[in-house]
Design an enzyme around this catalytic site. Sequence first.
Site, mmCIF file in Angstrom:
data_model
loop_
_atom_site.group_PDB
_atom_site.id
_atom_site.type_symbol
_atom_site.label_atom_id
_atom_site.label_comp_id
_atom_site.label_asym_id
_atom_site.label_seq_id
_atom_site.Cartn_x
_atom_site.Cartn_y
_atom_site.Cartn_z
ATOM 1 N N TYR A 151 0.832 -1.213 0.000
ATOM 2 C CA TYR A 151 0.000 0.000 0.000
ATOM 3 C C TYR A 151 0.868 1.266 0.000
ATOM 4 O O TYR A 151 0.625 2.205 -0.761
ATOM 5 C CB TYR A 151 -0.908 -0.041 1.229
ATOM 6 C CG TYR A 151 -1.915 1.075 1.352
ATOM 7 C CD1 TYR A 151 -3.067 1.099 0.565
ATOM 8 C CD2 TYR A 151 -1.746 2.104 2.283
ATOM 9 C CE1 TYR A 151 -4.008 2.102 0.701
ATOM 10 C CE2 TYR A 151 -2.684 3.111 2.420
ATOM 11 C CZ TYR A 151 -3.818 3.107 1.631
ATOM 12 O OH TYR A 151 -4.750 4.113 1.766
ATOM 13 N N LYS A 155 1.087 4.201 -2.876
ATOM 14 C CA LYS A 155 0.754 5.610 -2.619
ATOM 15 C C LYS A 155 1.949 6.527 -2.876
ATOM 16 O O LYS A 155 1.788 7.647 -3.383
ATOM 17 C CB LYS A 155 0.222 5.767 -1.190
ATOM 18 C CG LYS A 155 -1.107 5.045 -0.937
ATOM 19 C CD LYS A 155 -2.232 5.523 -1.840
ATOM 20 C CE LYS A 155 -3.577 4.930 -1.447
ATOM 21 N NZ LYS A 155 -4.663 5.411 -2.328
#
Length: 250
Positions: A151, A155
């Site tokens: 994740y 990002k």
Amino acid sequence: MTQKIAIVTGAARGIGAGTAIKLASDGMAVAVLDLDEDDCAKTVKEIENAGGRALAVGADVSKTDQVNAAVERVAAELGEPTVLVNNAGIIRDANLFKMTDEQWDTVINVNLRGAFLMTRAAQKYMTAHKWGRIVNVSSSSALGNRAQANYSASKAGLEGFTKTLAKELGKFGITANAVAPHFIATDMTATLAKNLKMSFEDVVETFKKQIPVQRVGQPADVAYAISFLVSEGAGFISGQVIDVAGGPLR
Ligand SMILES: NC(=O)c1ccc[n+]([C@@H]2O[C@H](COP(=O)([O-])OP(=O)(O)OC[C@H]3O[C@@H](n4cnc5c(N)ncnc54)[C@H](O)[C@@H]3O)[C@@H](O)[C@H]2O)c1
């Protein structure tokens, strides 16, 4: 003035729904895009009940054919999109030594490839109109977070992607920015609580204490920042990452 057409991905619930509703209240027609078209009905209804225009669109942002068809459908049925909010995102948390190939690939494909595919499909309308606004939804986790190698990489990648878009597309009157929320009360943070084997209320209490404004965020907090970044007046702000975190992250 002609009405601006916006696409918000992952808009069936959470931050995406809040953003779609806010942009509609700003006067835009909004394509409410999510995995399942039926799931978009609630957001669309809320917009229509308030007198706005919205279209439910079902598509998986990680799939090229679905993305291209969805953007074409928006152009045909709602109007040519010049505002894009890449909000669809998922978590598949695990410590590095346990993280599977599938957990890595799924998160990168939705969060990063999805934003690439959506932006590539939508930019042709923005360049044609010589005006556009792109906002990518990053996260405080871009700076690193335990059990989120996939994740946080997606990002951080999204933030680099944003800065490149700003440099490539600026000459067409297009700005690209990112917002980086910290804890926002949504289904995603409910899942986070489950992963931590804590009640949602306890997780909220824990985070509240760490956040300078002493509360967790709501979808409307992020929607407000996005509304500003896609506004006419924000045309000289591009390539930026705005923390929406009740305090500074970086
Ligand atoms: N909630 C937070 O605390 C928080 C913090 C920082 C960043 N974010 C980011 O904000 C965005 C929205 O998060 P949220 O908390 O509202 O999450 P959420 O899980 O409540 O909603 C995400 C939406 O995205 C949709 N979606 C998932 N995969 C998709 C795909 N392949 N194609 C199309 N739609 C898809 C889901 O169906 C869902 O409706 C995400 O990018 C997330 O990473 C959230």
